[in-house]
Design a protein around this motif. Sequence first.
Motif, PDB file in Angstrom:
ATOM      1  N   MET A  33     -25.354  20.117  22.688  1.00  0.00           N
ATOM      2  CA  MET A  33     -24.439  19.305  21.876  1.00  0.00           C
ATOM      3  C   MET A  33     -23.559  18.419  22.738  1.00  0.00           C
ATOM      4  O   MET A  33     -22.371  18.256  22.474  1.00  0.00           O
ATOM      5  CB  MET A  33     -23.562  20.221  21.006  1.00  0.00           C
ATOM      6  CG  MET A  33     -24.314  20.890  19.883  1.00  0.00           C
ATOM      7  SD  MET A  33     -24.909  19.712  18.658  1.00  0.00           S
ATOM      8  CE  MET A  33     -23.609  19.823  17.536  1.00  0.00           C
ATOM      9  N   ALA A  34     -24.144  17.844  23.791  1.00  0.00           N
ATOM     10  CA  ALA A  34     -23.402  16.836  24.560  1.00  0.00           C
ATOM     11  C   ALA A  34     -23.631  15.476  23.903  1.00  0.00           C
ATOM     12  O   ALA A  34     -24.325  15.382  22.890  1.00  0.00           O
ATOM     13  CB  ALA A  34     -23.870  16.840  26.007  1.00  0.00           C
ATOM     14  N   THR A  35     -23.070  14.419  24.494  1.00  0.00           N
ATOM     15  CA  THR A  35     -23.209  13.073  23.938  1.00  0.00           C
ATOM     16  C   THR A  35     -24.682  12.734  23.669  1.00  0.00           C
ATOM     17  O   THR A  35     -25.028  12.213  22.600  1.00  0.00           O
ATOM     18  CB  THR A  35     -22.614  12.034  24.914  1.00  0.00           C
ATOM     19  OG1 THR A  35     -21.282  12.426  25.239  1.00  0.00           O
ATOM     20  CG2 THR A  35     -22.594  10.643  24.295  1.00  0.00           C
ATOM     21  N   ILE A  38     -26.030  14.824  20.641  1.00  0.00           N
ATOM     22  CA  ILE A  38     -25.415  14.392  19.382  1.00  0.00           C
ATOM     23  C   ILE A  38     -25.997  13.045  18.943  1.00  0.00           C
ATOM     24  O   ILE A  38     -26.378  12.866  17.787  1.00  0.00           O
ATOM     25  CB  ILE A  38     -23.876  14.296  19.533  1.00  0.00           C
ATOM     26  CG1 ILE A  38     -23.268  15.695  19.729  1.00  0.00           C
ATOM     27  CG2 ILE A  38     -23.252  13.621  18.310  1.00  0.00           C
ATOM     28  CD1 ILE A  38     -21.808  15.678  20.161  1.00  0.00           C
ATOM     29  N   ALA A  39     -26.110  12.106  19.898  1.00  0.00           N
ATOM     30  CA  ALA A  39     -26.629  10.780  19.564  1.00  0.00           C
ATOM     31  C   ALA A  39     -28.076  10.855  19.106  1.00  0.00           C
ATOM     32  O   ALA A  39     -28.532  10.055  18.291  1.00  0.00           O
ATOM     33  CB  ALA A  39     -26.493   9.848  20.768  1.00  0.00           C
ATOM     34  N   ARG A  43     -26.805  17.385  15.515  1.00  0.00           N
ATOM     35  CA  ARG A  43     -25.938  18.008  14.498  1.00  0.00           C
ATOM     36  C   ARG A  43     -26.718  18.597  13.327  1.00  0.00           C
ATOM     37  O   ARG A  43     -26.523  19.774  12.993  1.00  0.00           O
ATOM     38  CB  ARG A  43     -24.879  17.010  14.023  1.00  0.00           C
ATOM     39  CG  ARG A  43     -23.831  17.629  13.103  1.00  0.00           C
ATOM     40  CD  ARG A  43     -22.818  16.601  12.624  1.00  0.00           C
ATOM     41  NE  ARG A  43     -23.441  15.588  11.800  1.00  0.00           N
ATOM     42  CZ  ARG A  43     -22.815  14.512  11.321  1.00  0.00           C
ATOM     43  NH1 ARG A  43     -21.544  14.331  11.596  1.00  0.00           N
ATOM     44  NH2 ARG A  43     -23.444  13.644  10.581  1.00  0.00           N
TER      45      ARG A  43
ATOM     46  N   MET B   1     -23.934   5.732  18.725  1.00  0.00           N
ATOM     47  CA  MET B   1     -23.793   6.701  17.633  1.00  0.00           C
ATOM     48  C   MET B   1     -23.947   5.995  16.287  1.00  0.00           C
ATOM     49  O   MET B   1     -23.393   4.914  16.084  1.00  0.00           O
ATOM     50  CB  MET B   1     -22.409   7.362  17.702  1.00  0.00           C
ATOM     51  CG  MET B   1     -22.160   8.130  18.983  1.00  0.00           C
ATOM     52  SD  MET B   1     -23.001   9.728  19.035  1.00  0.00           S
ATOM     53  CE  MET B   1     -22.472  10.299  20.647  1.00  0.00           C
ATOM     54  N   LEU B   6     -19.952  11.319  14.335  1.00  0.00           N
ATOM     55  CA  LEU B   6     -20.641  11.840  15.528  1.00  0.00           C
ATOM     56  C   LEU B   6     -19.809  11.607  16.781  1.00  0.00           C
ATOM     57  O   LEU B   6     -19.799  12.441  17.691  1.00  0.00           O
ATOM     58  CB  LEU B   6     -22.028  11.203  15.674  1.00  0.00           C
ATOM     59  CG  LEU B   6     -23.042  11.578  14.592  1.00  0.00           C
ATOM     60  CD1 LEU B   6     -24.334  10.790  14.762  1.00  0.00           C
ATOM     61  CD2 LEU B   6     -23.342  13.077  14.607  1.00  0.00           C
ATOM     62  N   ASP B  10     -18.399  14.507  19.308  1.00  0.00           N
ATOM     63  CA  ASP B  10     -18.588  14.364  20.747  1.00  0.00           C
ATOM     64  C   ASP B  10     -17.262  14.469  21.501  1.00  0.00           C
ATOM     65  O   ASP B  10     -17.145  15.214  22.477  1.00  0.00           O
ATOM     66  CB  ASP B  10     -19.261  13.008  20.995  1.00  0.00           C
ATOM     67  CG  ASP B  10     -19.643  12.823  22.449  1.00  0.00           C
ATOM     68  OD1 ASP B  10     -19.928  13.833  23.122  1.00  0.00           O
ATOM     69  OD2 ASP B  10     -19.659  11.669  22.898  1.00  0.00           O
ATOM     70  N   GLN B  13     -15.657  17.868  21.626  1.00  0.00           N
ATOM     71  CA  GLN B  13     -16.289  18.807  22.562  1.00  0.00           C
ATOM     72  C   GLN B  13     -15.515  18.824  23.890  1.00  0.00           C
ATOM     73  O   GLN B  13     -15.445  19.860  24.548  1.00  0.00           O
ATOM     74  CB  GLN B  13     -17.750  18.411  22.852  1.00  0.00           C
ATOM     75  CG  GLN B  13     -18.668  18.372  21.638  1.00  0.00           C
ATOM     76  CD  GLN B  13     -19.140  19.731  21.174  1.00  0.00           C
ATOM     77  OE1 GLN B  13     -18.948  20.733  21.857  1.00  0.00           O
ATOM     78  NE2 GLN B  13     -19.751  19.781  20.003  1.00  0.00           N
ATOM     79  N   ARG B  61     -22.895  13.384  37.848  1.00  0.00           N
ATOM     80  CA  ARG B  61     -23.584  14.447  37.125  1.00  0.00           C
ATOM     81  C   ARG B  61     -22.855  15.782  37.215  1.00  0.00           C
ATOM     82  O   ARG B  61     -23.049  16.654  36.390  1.00  0.00           O
ATOM     83  CB  ARG B  61     -25.017  14.617  37.654  1.00  0.00           C
ATOM     84  CG  ARG B  61     -25.901  13.450  37.316  1.00  0.00           C
ATOM     85  CD  ARG B  61     -26.145  13.339  35.838  1.00  0.00           C
ATOM     86  NE  ARG B  61     -27.015  14.378  35.344  1.00  0.00           N
ATOM     87  CZ  ARG B  61     -27.220  14.597  34.057  1.00  0.00           C
ATOM     88  NH1 ARG B  61     -26.585  13.876  33.161  1.00  0.00           N
ATOM     89  NH2 ARG B  61     -28.029  15.532  33.665  1.00  0.00           N
ATOM     90  N   ARG B  64     -18.927  17.269  34.266  1.00  0.00           N
ATOM     91  CA  ARG B  64     -19.429  17.346  32.907  1.00  0.00           C
ATOM     92  C   ARG B  64     -18.334  17.154  31.870  1.00  0.00           C
ATOM     93  O   ARG B  64     -18.613  17.049  30.701  1.00  0.00           O
ATOM     94  CB  ARG B  64     -20.091  18.714  32.651  1.00  0.00           C
ATOM     95  CG  ARG B  64     -21.233  19.000  33.585  1.00  0.00           C
ATOM     96  CD  ARG B  64     -22.428  18.168  33.233  1.00  0.00           C
ATOM     97  NE  ARG B  64     -23.559  18.625  34.033  1.00  0.00           N
ATOM     98  CZ  ARG B  64     -24.793  18.600  33.617  1.00  0.00           C
ATOM     99  NH1 ARG B  64     -25.073  18.140  32.430  1.00  0.00           N
ATOM    100  NH2 ARG B  64     -25.771  19.028  34.387  1.00  0.00           N
ATOM    101  N   MET B  68     -20.267   9.572  28.870  1.00  0.00           N
ATOM    102  CA  MET B  68     -20.426   8.366  28.080  1.00  0.00           C
ATOM    103  C   MET B  68     -19.612   8.415  26.790  1.00  0.00           C
ATOM    104  O   MET B  68     -19.426   7.399  26.134  1.00  0.00           O
ATOM    105  CB  MET B  68     -21.905   8.171  27.710  1.00  0.00           C
ATOM    106  CG  MET B  68     -22.787   7.721  28.845  1.00  0.00           C
ATOM    107  SD  MET B  68     -22.284   6.129  29.490  1.00  0.00           S
ATOM    108  CE  MET B  68     -22.871   5.054  28.179  1.00  0.00           C
ATOM    109  N   GLY B  69     -19.173   9.586  26.410  1.00  0.00           N
ATOM    110  CA  GLY B  69     -18.555   9.767  25.105  1.00  0.00           C
ATOM    111  C   GLY B  69     -17.357   8.864  24.871  1.00  0.00           C
ATOM    112  O   GLY B  69     -17.271   8.184  23.843  1.00  0.00           O
ATOM    113  N   LEU B  72     -18.180   5.090  24.710  1.00  0.00           N
ATOM    114  CA  LEU B  72     -18.845   4.773  23.438  1.00  0.00           C
ATOM    115  C   LEU B  72     -17.841   4.636  22.302  1.00  0.00           C
ATOM    116  O   LEU B  72     -17.942   3.736  21.466  1.00  0.00           O
ATOM    117  CB  LEU B  72     -19.879   5.856  23.079  1.00  0.00           C
ATOM    118  CG  LEU B  72     -21.209   5.810  23.827  1.00  0.00           C
ATOM    119  CD1 LEU B  72     -22.064   7.026  23.460  1.00  0.00           C
ATOM    120  CD2 LEU B  72     -21.971   4.530  23.515  1.00  0.00           C
TER     121      LEU B  72
END
Lengths: 123, 185
Positions: A33-35, A38-39, A43, B1, B6, B10, B13, B61, B64, B68-69, B72
């Motif tokens: 359920m990371a970006t 989800i994209a 969900r 998205m 959504l 994101d 989270q 990487r 975490r 991008m969340g 976006l």
Amino acid sequence: MKSLAELAAIRERMKDKVVLREGSGDIRVVVGMATCGIAAGARPVLNRFVEQVSAQGLADKVTVTQTGCIGICQFEPVVEVYEAGKDKVTYVKMTAEKADEVVEKHLKGGKVIAEYTISAMDA
Amino acid sequence: MKELSLNILDIAQNSIKAGAAHIGVFLEETADTLEMTIRDDGCGMTQDVLRGVTDPFYTTRTTRSVGMGIPLLKLAAEQTGGSFSIESVSESDDPASHGTTVRALFHKNHLDYTPLGDVVSTVCTLIQGAPDTDWHFRHRMGERTVEIDTAEMRQVLGGVPLDSFEVLDWIRQSLLEEYAGFDTQ
């Protein structure tokens, strides 16, 4: 909010079950359920697993949890199934419909659906 | 998205990963605008980290906690002529009062506005994923309000976990009923 009396009724019904849950979780279903997940549509996949595990009476045996990015974003939505004593199974490009099948055949019937796994993608 | 709900899923989270005990998701709508606020009392970020989070190429990487969340969501708001802000106080800077607040303002009538979508599923998914966190969701549309507060629910539920299916289903039905009530008014 809806009537809290209904919640009290749930508490009464759940009293015995809560104790059971402590020893549960033979099978763990983990949804990314990371970006990226989800994209890609994680969900509805997650919600279908939650719904079907309960509807099929598997709640004592199966727990459904969420995790972050698994690292294979191109294959999202990704679902991993962990079961003690068995190899991890990684399902890729999941949908709610595929989730129904995984609950029915794998979680209930014990049979891995090979064509939905990441190994099928590599081939 | 495809839906703003959504983006909410994101961004929240990040609040879960920040170890927040309380997470608030607030939506304020007028005829022309939607203001989204996601507020947590998690570990927060130092000002150095905070400066980088809106840059999609800042993340490595191994980091975490951001990605991008946020870029976006910022883009989704700004492309409607709206705005975006993020404020944070790190636990190391202020052990007594820390956390992060993300705010985004959208112009709903702009061509590039992304619809809110299935916000009920987002709320249920968040609670399922972090049942020990206290969630406060409130959606105000003028005079009308849809709201759920898990702290209140917990008082009634005693030790029954929020991620029990019956409880999750109660939350979903409760929210759907509140939204449906408005549609018929």
